[in-house]
Design an enzyme around this catalytic site. Structure first.
Site, PDB file in Angstrom:
ATOM      1  N   HIS A 174      -4.913  18.057 -28.709  1.00 45.08           N
ATOM      2  CA  HIS A 174      -3.455  18.048 -28.681  1.00 45.08           C
ATOM      3  C   HIS A 174      -2.927  17.352 -29.923  1.00 45.08           C
ATOM      4  CE1 HIS A 174       0.603  17.910 -27.121  1.00 45.08           C
ATOM      5  NE2 HIS A 174       0.631  16.600 -27.307  1.00 45.08           N
ATOM      6  N   ARG A 208      -0.527  -4.108 -42.811  1.00 41.69           N
ATOM      7  CA  ARG A 208       0.526  -4.183 -43.822  1.00 41.69           C
ATOM      8  C   ARG A 208      -0.025  -4.133 -45.244  1.00 41.69           C
ATOM      9  NH1 ARG A 208       4.687  -8.942 -42.354  1.00 41.69           N
ATOM     10  NH2 ARG A 208       5.747  -7.889 -44.091  1.00 41.69           N
TER      11      ARG A 208
END
Length: 315
Positions: free
Chosen positions: A142, A247
């Site tokens: 999916h 980050r």
């Protein structure tokens, strides 16, 4: 290469525009189950101790010239012995004319005999690539498969996270849709996963509040593509305030599909973030990494926190 999948001779004939000389039964009732191809020089010489009868057989000029050494009766016996080994099909390449002895032997043994004008080596390479794709191990996942700046991007995530909406925005920004909702993934080689859409839902997108749309009809032929190699997996998830997201991008993460490790990233989604633009940047950044450049590494080098061992100015 053993496989649980099969492809009809009819599909191969259409794909390569083959000319039929002998066809013992309808081509859609003849199945090829091996992606390996054989040139049967040894078999024509009588050596069958190592012979995989599942493989398509391709004859070129070398085999025909070799058979010219025999008398017509000897050649017929050699061809008949070869065809009785029961190969799934035999193809004569390079536009060569099939000897009558070969045609008679194919008819007697009930083996398909075809011809192509393609060069022998070129045709074998094309046939192997085609069979590797058609017979490749596969599964359906999916998600949404897009081509973004030439990178195959498989977008996954929970239902309702915004995968299809992001796909529409990417299409409007000039990128191409391969599959929505159900993505068929095939292992073409040990390091290559190719994705496509099931035929019955190809080009269709589901948008909550609107319903089903046909991307090809709304956005044009330039907005769709039939298949693409999966270069990057992007997992979209709702922003979790308690979770610490990457980050810096110092560590590489991978997701395994059919035994192949594919680079993957997780993108948090929340109102105000332009997910489509972020995925565009992700595609470009991934391409730079493939070329050997890592922005996080360069930043740490400039800050003196990492040894300088690469001249990034060359990129």
């Amino acid at each position: 290469m053993a496989t649980a999948y099969e492809v009809t001779l009819e599909k191969i004939i259409k794909e390569f525009d083959l000319q039929v000389l002998v066809l013992p039964k309808p081509a859609d009732e003849i199945f090829i189950r091996s992606a390996d191809v054989n040139r049967p020089g040894l078999q024509l010489a009588g050596f069958f101790e190592v012979f995989d009868e599942r493989r398509p057989q391709v004859l070129g000029e070398s085999e025909i010239v070799f058979m010219n050494r025999y008398t017509r009766e000897e050649a017929r016996e050699c061809y008949l012995r070869f065809f009785r080994a029961n190969p799934p099909m035999v193809i004569l390449a390079k536009g060569l004319e099939a000897p009558q002895e070969m045609i008679d032997a194919a008819r007697e043994a009930g083996i398909p005999l075809l011809t192509t004008t393609e060069n022998t080596s070129t045709f074998i390479s094309s046939l192997i690539l085609f069979l590797n794709t058609e017979l490749a191990p596969r599964l359906t996942r999916h998600g949404v498969l897009m081509e973004v700046y030439g990178e195959g991007m498989f977008i996954i995530g929970d239902s309702g996270v915004g995968k299809s909406e992001t796909a529409v925005e990417l299409i409007k920004r000039g990128h191409r849709l391969v599959a929505d909702d159900a993505v068929e993934l095939r292992k073409i080689t040990a390091k290559r996963i190719s994705g496509t859409s099931p035929d019955n839902i190809r080009h269709f997108l589901e948008l909550r509040g609107i319903g089903i749309i046909n991307a090809r009809r709304i956005f044009g032929m330039g907005a769709i593509k039939s298949s693409v190699d999966v270069d990057l997996i992007v997992n979209l998830e709702l922003w979790d305030e308690s979770k610490v997201y990457d980050r810096m991008g110092m560590e590489d993460h991978f997701t395994e599909i059919l035994g192949v490790k594919i680079p993957s990233i997780t993108i948090p989604v929340k109102p105000g973030r332009n997910t489509a633009v972020i995925l565009e940047v992700a595609a470009m950044n991934h391409r730079e990494k493939k070329l050997g450049y890592n922005a996080a590494h360069e930043l740490l080098q400039r800050l003196g926190l990492m040894d300088v061992d690469t001249n990034w100015d060359t990129f």
